[in-house]
Scaffold this motif. Structure first.
Motif, PDB file in Angstrom:
ATOM      1  N   UNK A  47       0.786  -1.221   0.000  1.00 18.43           N
ATOM      2  CA  UNK A  47       0.000   0.000   0.000  1.00 18.43           C
ATOM      3  C   UNK A  47       0.815   1.266   0.000  1.00 18.43           C
ATOM      4  N   UNK A  48       0.131   2.375  -0.299  1.00 18.77           N
ATOM      5  CA  UNK A  48       0.775   3.682  -0.264  1.00 18.77           C
ATOM      6  C   UNK A  48      -0.127   4.631   0.476  1.00 18.77           C
ATOM      7  N   UNK A  49      -1.127   5.200  -0.230  1.00 17.04           N
ATOM      8  CA  UNK A  49      -1.992   6.157   0.457  1.00 17.04           C
ATOM      9  C   UNK A  49      -2.803   5.491   1.554  1.00 17.04           C
ATOM     10  N   UNK A  50      -3.097   4.204   1.420  1.00 15.58           N
ATOM     11  CA  UNK A  50      -3.836   3.507   2.463  1.00 15.58           C
ATOM     12  C   UNK A  50      -3.049   3.438   3.754  1.00 15.58           C
ATOM     13  N   UNK A  51      -1.739   3.639   3.665  1.00 12.87           N
ATOM     14  CA  UNK A  51      -0.907   3.581   4.850  1.00 12.87           C
ATOM     15  C   UNK A  51      -0.915   4.871   5.655  1.00 12.87           C
ATOM     16  N   UNK A  52      -1.484   5.927   5.128  1.00 13.25           N
ATOM     17  CA  UNK A  52      -1.462   7.208   5.834  1.00 13.25           C
ATOM     18  C   UNK A  52      -2.424   7.188   7.010  1.00 13.25           C
ATOM     19  N   UNK A  80       5.814  21.505 -10.260  1.00 11.37           N
ATOM     20  CA  UNK A  80       4.484  21.158  -9.755  1.00 11.37           C
ATOM     21  C   UNK A  80       4.020  19.824 -10.337  1.00 11.37           C
ATOM     22  N   UNK A  81       4.302  19.620 -11.619  1.00 13.04           N
ATOM     23  CA  UNK A  81       3.913  18.358 -12.257  1.00 13.04           C
ATOM     24  C   UNK A  81       4.656  17.174 -11.653  1.00 13.04           C
ATOM     25  N   UNK A  82       5.913  17.376 -11.281  1.00 10.73           N
ATOM     26  CA  UNK A  82       6.668  16.304 -10.641  1.00 10.73           C
ATOM     27  C   UNK A  82       6.041  15.927  -9.297  1.00 10.73           C
ATOM     28  N   UNK A  83       5.619  16.941  -8.542  1.00  8.01           N
ATOM     29  CA  UNK A  83       4.932  16.671  -7.278  1.00  8.01           C
ATOM     30  C   UNK A  83       3.609  15.947  -7.515  1.00  8.01           C
ATOM     31  N   UNK A  84       2.849  16.432  -8.485  1.00  8.91           N
ATOM     32  CA  UNK A  84       1.561  15.811  -8.778  1.00  8.91           C
ATOM     33  C   UNK A  84       1.743  14.365  -9.213  1.00  8.91           C
ATOM     34  N   UNK A  89       1.328   8.588  -8.291  1.00  7.12           N
ATOM     35  CA  UNK A  89       1.946   7.265  -8.269  1.00  7.12           C
ATOM     36  C   UNK A  89       1.799   6.595  -6.908  1.00  7.12           C
ATOM     37  N   UNK A  90       1.736   7.398  -5.853  1.00  2.08           N
ATOM     38  CA  UNK A  90       1.564   6.869  -4.493  1.00  2.08           C
ATOM     39  C   UNK A  90       0.091   6.760  -4.091  1.00  2.08           C
ATOM     40  N   UNK A  91      -0.811   7.034  -5.046  1.00  2.00           N
ATOM     41  CA  UNK A  91      -2.256   6.953  -4.812  1.00  2.00           C
ATOM     42  C   UNK A  91      -2.725   7.869  -3.693  1.00  2.00           C
ATOM     43  N   UNK A  92      -2.102   9.048  -3.605  1.00  4.12           N
ATOM     44  CA  UNK A  92      -2.483   9.991  -2.555  1.00  4.12           C
ATOM     45  C   UNK A  92      -3.694  10.824  -2.920  1.00  4.12           C
ATOM     46  N   UNK A  93      -3.954  11.019  -4.230  1.00  7.04           N
ATOM     47  CA  UNK A  93      -5.015  11.913  -4.634  1.00  7.04           C
ATOM     48  C   UNK A  93      -4.639  13.356  -4.336  1.00  7.04           C
ATOM     49  N   UNK A  94      -5.579  14.270  -4.532  1.00  6.43           N
ATOM     50  CA  UNK A  94      -5.350  15.668  -4.204  1.00  6.43           C
ATOM     51  C   UNK A  94      -4.616  16.432  -5.292  1.00  6.43           C
ATOM     52  N   UNK A 118      -0.002  17.901   7.357  1.00  9.99           N
ATOM     53  CA  UNK A 118       0.538  16.732   8.027  1.00  9.99           C
ATOM     54  C   UNK A 118       1.386  15.936   7.046  1.00  9.99           C
ATOM     55  N   UNK A 119       2.390  15.236   7.550  1.00 14.50           N
ATOM     56  CA  UNK A 119       3.070  14.297   6.659  1.00 14.50           C
ATOM     57  C   UNK A 119       2.176  13.068   6.470  1.00 14.50           C
ATOM     58  N   UNK A 120       2.512  12.227   5.512  1.00 15.55           N
ATOM     59  CA  UNK A 120       1.623  11.122   5.190  1.00 15.55           C
ATOM     60  C   UNK A 120       1.666  10.013   6.232  1.00 15.55           C
TER      61      UNK A 120
END
Length: 215
Positions: A47-52, A80-84, A89-94, A118-120
């Motif tokens: 997981x990625x974003x599910x781990x937050x 900005x595109x690199x951040x997005x 890729x980490x399934x964070x959304x936003x 907050x950090x993830x």
């Protein structure tokens, strides 16, 4: 074995492991209340974003990129595109922007909203927008996948403590972040003072990371 941590917030179900019975660990992060962990489903690194960790309503997130880049970032829009892309890729959304200044724009003005951020892994880093002009409560060292950097790392910023750009010409921002020549201010991920955004100046051929803020 199923462990349930009670909280007032909605439960988040994530795959996790607890190999040494010292704490519930889901993926790369150690998790707080408000989650139901199902050990062993996908292993300790699933997981990625599910781990937050669950965040308060209205809270935003911030991370430092796992990937490093030379100073040719494709301008502010490219950064900005690199951040997005890293968040996606980490399934964070936003929606995400880089903490980055050039000769015409200040990083603190590019990050909109009042936070908190907050950090993830679920730890508050900046209490509000005003805190961006001071210092983080903890180092901005957690990456988009929830892993923390072990040692301090350089981060492209072009930004002085306080949030404003701090160069005298485009060469001080890797020629508006389009070149591997020139120089730029970088921050340090472990710093909890102004050095988080302004720790030293390096040439743009070096590799550094990006701070990414959710808007």
């Amino acid at each position: 074995m199923r462990r349930v941590l009670l909280a007032t917030q909605a439960f988040l179900i994530v795959a996790c492991s607890d190999p040494d019975e010292t704490g519930i660990t889901c993926g790369p992060g150690t998790h707080a209340e408000g989650q139901i962990c199902v050990p062993g489903d996908n292993g300790p690194d699933a997981g990625t974003s599910a781990d937050a960790a669950a965040l308060p309503p209205g809270a935003k997130r911030v991370f430092v990129t796992r990937t490093t880049y030379k100073g040719n970032l494709g301008g502010l829009a490219g950064a900005d595109a690199l951040c997005q892309n890293a968040a996606t890729a980490a399934s964070l959304g936003g929606t995400w922007k880089a903490w980055l200044s050039d000769f015409d724009f200040d990083a603190i003005d590019r990050i909109t909203g009042d936070g908190p951020w907050y950090n993830v892994a679920g730890t508050m880093v900046f209490a509000n927008h005003a805190a961006l002009s001071t210092a983080p409560a903890v180092g901005v060292e957690v990456q988009e996948n929830g892993e923390s950097l072990i040692i301090g790392a350089r981060v492209w910023t072009g930004t002085a403590a306080g949030g404003s750009h701090n160069g005298r010409g485009s060469s001080d921002y890797c020629y508006e972040w389009t070149s591997e020549t020139g120089t730029s201010t970088v921050g340090n991920t472990l710093a909890t003072d102004g050095a988080w955004t302004d720790s030293e100046t390096v040439t743009c051929v070096h590799n550094a990371r990006l701070y990414c803020f959710e808007l």
